[in-house]
Design a protein around this motif. Structure first.
Motif, PDB file in Angstrom:
ATOM      1  N   ALA A  81      28.832 -24.137   6.480  1.00  0.00           N
ATOM      2  CA  ALA A  81      29.763 -24.546   7.533  1.00  0.00           C
ATOM      3  C   ALA A  81      30.916 -23.563   7.653  1.00  0.00           C
ATOM      4  O   ALA A  81      31.324 -23.200   8.766  1.00  0.00           O
ATOM      5  N   TYR A  82      31.441 -23.116   6.524  1.00  0.00           N
ATOM      6  CA  TYR A  82      32.531 -22.147   6.546  1.00  0.00           C
ATOM      7  C   TYR A  82      32.098 -20.847   7.224  1.00  0.00           C
ATOM      8  O   TYR A  82      32.811 -20.285   8.055  1.00  0.00           O
ATOM      9  N   GLY A  83      30.916 -20.353   6.883  1.00  0.00           N
ATOM     10  CA  GLY A  83      30.415 -19.136   7.516  1.00  0.00           C
ATOM     11  C   GLY A  83      30.190 -19.319   9.008  1.00  0.00           C
ATOM     12  O   GLY A  83      30.493 -18.414   9.805  1.00  0.00           O
ATOM     13  N   ALA A  84      29.680 -20.477   9.405  1.00  0.00           N
ATOM     14  CA  ALA A  84      29.394 -20.726  10.823  1.00  0.00           C
ATOM     15  C   ALA A  84      30.668 -20.760  11.658  1.00  0.00           C
ATOM     16  O   ALA A  84      30.716 -20.191  12.758  1.00  0.00           O
TER      17      ALA A  84
ATOM     18  N   VAL B 274      25.981 -28.587  11.244  1.00  0.00           N
ATOM     19  CA  VAL B 274      26.691 -27.329  10.993  1.00  0.00           C
ATOM     20  C   VAL B 274      26.646 -26.439  12.229  1.00  0.00           C
ATOM     21  O   VAL B 274      27.661 -25.869  12.645  1.00  0.00           O
ATOM     22  N   VAL B 275      25.475 -26.331  12.854  1.00  0.00           N
ATOM     23  CA  VAL B 275      25.335 -25.475  14.042  1.00  0.00           C
ATOM     24  C   VAL B 275      26.141 -26.026  15.212  1.00  0.00           C
ATOM     25  O   VAL B 275      26.946 -25.319  15.829  1.00  0.00           O
ATOM     26  N   LEU B 276      25.919 -27.292  15.546  1.00  0.00           N
ATOM     27  CA  LEU B 276      26.555 -27.873  16.730  1.00  0.00           C
ATOM     28  C   LEU B 276      28.061 -28.030  16.547  1.00  0.00           C
ATOM     29  O   LEU B 276      28.839 -27.766  17.469  1.00  0.00           O
ATOM     30  N   GLY B 277      28.488 -28.445  15.366  1.00  0.00           N
ATOM     31  CA  GLY B 277      29.920 -28.627  15.117  1.00  0.00           C
ATOM     32  C   GLY B 277      30.683 -27.327  15.135  1.00  0.00           C
ATOM     33  O   GLY B 277      31.861 -27.284  15.527  1.00  0.00           O
TER      34      GLY B 277
END
Length: 256
Positions: A64-67, A142-145
């Motif tokens: 999540a941090y990387g995204a 993770v992707v959508l958020g």
């Protein structure tokens, strides 16, 4: 959305972003390194965490941090480009604004997928455990958020109009990650404060398929948190960023 994007322009933008090795290091390699240090290499990684283990919990957090680092950077640079005259250049081409926005959105999601794929792949190889549906649901969140934080980058770019400011915004995510209960578990007053920070709801929601609402604190205890709390936090910050972005765009147009 990607179907609306101009394939040629999207490909050029994607190559341009991925050729920036320094940015890609902070987007993908650094979060993966954090995962290995704080998750895969620790003895406590095999301990239970909800319906998975601690390694899985850390894996989701670092992905999540990387995204969000990826989407913040792409969103911020889109704003800077428009403010510095790139929008007028594109206005001379047949490509409409909708395709420009779609191309940027497609690039942001593609770049965000890099740390997610890398870290989830490492997690699979290094002992992250959870039900198969928890893997899929957490990756989807993770992707959508992360898309919400492209608006954060957009706001920073519209306010400061410089590449340095966008880099600073990505750097500020480190502080927000600490405050958002990403890098280590908070407790007491700090956990209460964390629930009001931008990254908390996003990461708590991404972890939810594994934790099912259980929040682990620094003392080794656990509390239960209702699903609506991270959902409300993510939606509220998304609305704040969207409102600021619209207001700043209108203000910049009024000055022209």
């Amino acid at each position: 959305m990607a179907a609306l994007a101009n394939p040629t322009y999207t490909g050029i933008e994607l190559r341009r972003v991925t050729r920036d090795l320094v940015s890609m290091f902070f987007i993908a390699v650094l979060p993966a390194f954090f995962y290995v240090i704080f998750g895969a290499s620790m003895d406590y990684g095999a301990q239970d965490a909800g319906n998975g283990n601690v390694t899985m919990y850390v894996m989701i957090s670092m992905a999540a941090y990387g995204a969000v680092t990826a989407t913040t950077g792409v969103g911020g640079m889109a704003a800077v480009e428009r403010m510095q005259g790139w929008g007028r250049q594109l206005g001379l081409t047949p490509m409409p604004d909708a395709q420009y926005v779609a191309a940027k959105a497609a690039v942001a999601l593609a770049v965000a997928a890099v740390p997610i794929a890398l870290i989830y792949g490492l997690g699979f190889l290094t002992g992250a455990e959870a039900a198969w549906w928890a893997w899929l649901l957490s990756a989807a969140v993770v992707v959508l958020g992360a898309a919400v934080f492209s608006l954060f980058g957009l706001v920073i770019g519209l306010i400061f109009r410089s590449e340095a400011a966008v880099g600073g915004a990505s750097g500020a995510l480190v502080i927000l990650a600490f405050l958002g209960n990403i890098f280590f578990p908070l407790s007491g007053t700090m956990l209460t404060i964390a629930t009001f920070t931008p990254l908390y709801g996003y990461v708590a929601l991404a972890r939810y398929p594994v934790t099912e609402g259980t929040i682990f604190d620094t003392a080794g205890g656990a509390i239960e948190q209702a699903l609506w709390i991270p959902v409300a936090g993510l939606l509220a910050w998304g609305l704040v960023f969207a409102f600021l972005a619209v207001w700043l765009v209108r203000r910049s147009r009024a000055r022209q």
